[in-house]
Scaffold this active site. Structure first.
Site, PDB file in Angstrom:
ATOM      1  N   CYS A   2       0.944  -1.217  -0.005  1.00  0.00           N
ATOM      2  CA  CYS A   2      -0.001  -0.258   0.096  1.00  0.00           C
ATOM      3  C   CYS A   2       0.890   1.134   0.029  1.00  0.00           C
ATOM      4  O   CYS A   2       1.457   1.615   1.021  1.00  0.00           O
ATOM      5  CB  CYS A   2      -0.797   0.086   1.541  1.00  0.00           C
ATOM      6  SG  CYS A   2      -1.921   1.449   1.379  1.00  0.00           S
ATOM      7  N   GLU A 124      -4.166   1.403  -6.122  1.00  0.00           N
ATOM      8  CA  GLU A 124      -3.258   0.215  -6.511  1.00  0.00           C
ATOM      9  C   GLU A 124      -3.121   0.390  -8.117  1.00  0.00           C
ATOM     10  O   GLU A 124      -4.002   1.029  -8.793  1.00  0.00           O
ATOM     11  CB  GLU A 124      -3.577  -1.038  -6.322  1.00  0.00           C
ATOM     12  CG  GLU A 124      -2.466  -2.027  -6.153  1.00  0.00           C
ATOM     13  CD  GLU A 124      -1.244  -1.865  -5.481  1.00  0.00           C
ATOM     14  OE1 GLU A 124      -0.261  -1.541  -6.240  1.00  0.00           O
ATOM     15  OE2 GLU A 124      -1.146  -1.857  -4.148  1.00  0.00           O
TER      16      GLU A 124
END
Length: 261
Positions: A2, A124
């Site tokens: 992340c 992402e």
């Protein structure tokens, strides 16, 4: 992993959602939180040690809430207490759930210093295809995706925090400066995330918040059982602008859906 997320809810809204007290200043809306930025974190008593006034990213003097939770501010990128300088934090933005008990930087704080990092969603990048547009170097561009809860509630992401004393900095009063930093715990991807990436943040259900935050809970075996992929039906995603690739872009248009390239 992340590496970027959205923090657009006010600290008052976050504190109310998590049943926490907040006595600091707002960080402002940030639709492109990047490593080394300041971020919010939910912690439970005992509080981080009080920091000198004016120390940026240090937690404010603790304020209590009815259930002992507090919303504090952390530097994103964990700096272990033994680090010689803060540069190491840039490499500690994520901590793999599977190895928390093994890594020197994480095993101690895994037992003692856990937090919840609230997010409104995260980004992402999906692998490029033959039809993807090319970047300035002529390489196919990965497609950024915005991932968030289907019900648009905040994500309660598992985190760890540390307190680091800067050996080179002192306040005017002579007190040592303490910096509070945090890392995001990641795990393997669930079925929703897998087409985009093989890792995802650990999203804690409300039923385990107390257990994760409990400062008297040191059973790392049990804690590890909480660090699992989220259920497949709580997240949704859509493609967003390549503008998110530039950390200087931080406004709300970054989460708007666009046609996939």
């Amino acid at each position: 992993m992340c590496g970027r997320f959205v923090s657009a809810s006010s600290p008052e809204t976050i504190a109310e959602y998590f049943g926490a007290a907040f006595g600091g200043e707002s960080l402002g809306d940030n639709y492109n939180v990047a490593p080394t930025n300041d971020v919010y974190g939910i912690v439970a008593d005992p509080a981080p040690a009080a920091a000198p006034e004016g120390a940026r990213a240090d937690a404010a003097a603790p304020t209590s809430s009815t259930d002992g939770r507090r919303l504090e501010v952390f530097h994103w990128g964990l700096i272990p207490s033994w680090a010689k300088d803060r540069k190491i934090g840039a490499k500690m933005i994520n901590a793999r759930a599977e190895t928390l008990g093994e890594k020197p930087a994480f095993k101690g704080v895994f037992r003692k210093h856990r937090c919840i990092i609230p997010m409104d969603g995260f980004y992402e990048w999906q692998a490029a295809t033959e039809s993807s547009p090319l970047d300035a170097k002529g390489k196919p561009r990965k497609q950024p995706m915005f991932i968030h809860r289907i019900d648009d509630e905040p994500l309660a992401v598992a985190g760890l925090w540390a307190r680091w004393k800067d050996p080179a900095a002192e306040t005017d009063s002579g007190d040592d400066m303490w910096l509070h930093s945090a890392t995001v715990v990641t795990t393997s991807a669930n079925a929703t995330m897998r087409p985009v990436h093989d890792r995802m943040p650990v999203i804690l259900p409300r039923s385990v918040w107390d257990e994760w935050l409990d400062p008297d809970m040191h059973d790392t075996g049990r804690l590890s059982e909480l660090l699992v992929p989220a259920a497949d039906d709580i997240l949704t995603m859509h493609p967003v602008s390549y503008d998110v690739n530039n950390v200087r872009n931080k406004d709300a248009h970054l989460v708007d859906a666009v046609a996939a390239a």
